[in-house]
Enzyme design. Sequence first.
Site, PDB file in Angstrom:
ATOM      1  CB  ALA A   1      -8.167 -14.937  14.914  1.00  0.00           C
TER       2      ALA A   1
ATOM      3  CG  ASN B   1      -4.853 -13.011  16.916  1.00  0.00           C
ATOM      4  OD1 ASN B   1      -4.505 -12.577  17.714  1.00  0.00           O
ATOM      5  ND2 ASN B   1      -5.169 -12.585  15.827  1.00  0.00           N
TER       6      ASN B   1
ATOM      7  N   GLY C   1      -7.618 -17.563  10.069  1.00  0.00           N
ATOM      8  CA  GLY C   1      -6.513 -18.142   9.073  1.00  0.00           C
ATOM      9  C   GLY C   1      -5.423 -18.232  10.377  1.00  0.00           C
ATOM     10  CG  ASP C   2      -4.257 -14.884  12.635  1.00  0.00           C
ATOM     11  OD1 ASP C   2      -3.859 -14.815  11.455  1.00  0.00           O
ATOM     12  OD2 ASP C   2      -4.999 -13.885  13.092  1.00  0.00           O
TER      13      ASP C   2
ATOM     14  CG  ASP D   1      -0.693 -11.243  11.361  1.00  0.00           C
ATOM     15  OD1 ASP D   1       0.073 -10.445  12.262  1.00  0.00           O
ATOM     16  OD2 ASP D   1      -0.294 -11.591  10.403  1.00  0.00           O
TER      17      ASP D   1
ATOM     18  CD1 TRP E   1      -5.600   6.715  15.634  1.00  0.00           C
ATOM     19  CD2 TRP E   1      -6.854   4.808  16.224  1.00  0.00           C
ATOM     20  NE1 TRP E   1      -6.866   6.764  15.357  1.00  0.00           N
ATOM     21  CE2 TRP E   1      -7.901   5.731  15.658  1.00  0.00           C
ATOM     22  CE3 TRP E   1      -7.428   3.436  16.353  1.00  0.00           C
ATOM     23  CZ2 TRP E   1      -9.062   5.746  15.777  1.00  0.00           C
ATOM     24  CZ3 TRP E   1      -8.931   3.492  16.218  1.00  0.00           C
ATOM     25  CH2 TRP E   1      -9.410   4.443  16.028  1.00  0.00           C
TER      26      TRP E   1
END
Length: 303
Positions: free
Chosen positions: A260, A41, A262-263, A38, A108
């Site tokens: 992405a 980005n 919002g990013d 996030d 992960w």
Amino acid sequence: MTMTERMTAVRRCIAIGECMVELAPAQDGLYRLGYAGDTFNTAWYLQASLAAGEVCYASAIGTDAASAKLRSFVADSGITPALQEVPETSVGLYLIETKDGERSFSYWRSASAARQLAADPDRLPVAGQGDLLFFSGITMAILLGQGRQNLLEYLSAARDRGAIVVFDPNLRPRLWQSGDDMRHWITEAARVSDVVLPSHEDEAEHFGDADPAATGARYQALGCAVVIVKDGPGAVRILTPEGVEEVSPQKVTQLVDTTAAGDAFNAGMLAAWIGGADLAASVAAGCALSARVIQAPGALVQL
């Protein structure tokens, strides 16, 4: 100085968080390797959108080949790497599946070096006047031990030296031990921030806000100078000490991938604001970049 005057004096943007290896579906059951996260980005779109100034990415990586490739990717993107090396760790990884424009993720990241990025805050970039520091609720969520408090103290000290601190709560409850834990640290992170960029839908679910006005008022009460409440396709609500404005985003007719969104909004808004646009025009620029990004596949869309 007004916040807009302080923004136009920004010469370096430092995003703090985790960039991960991304495995995205390609063709014939194969997957394509990329990198995203996030705050990264947002840094990537800032680098593409800013007319001038430096963009820096602060995190931690391991000493293995995957970490070395990540460092090269950050630098090749035109972003200054501020990447601590943590022995016997690596970078996180996530796998994507997409259906009807919406993605699902498998992660992960338990051994991710980024979880130790604030273990020693002296290894983070020295910041003050002329710097903008950007972090998120995900940044806070992944940190181990004393890391969360260390990061907040680092940000508070930078703010005292004149840096602008920008925070996107980006609520992801499964990264937290409990809902109460998440709400506590999100609130504490907002207290050290000048600008907060919440999404009302998430805030309503986890903080019980009745409407975007309630979300904005709650963050204003914590001392945030500017609160910009995103509300999906609804109007973006801007709260400042001078009052409240709303900006309606453009309609998107062909949704491809919401990753992405919002990013990209954060980057487009900040880039325009740093460039001298007023706050309403900056929010409109953020909406326009977000709309462009969700009409193409992937987190990082070439502009």
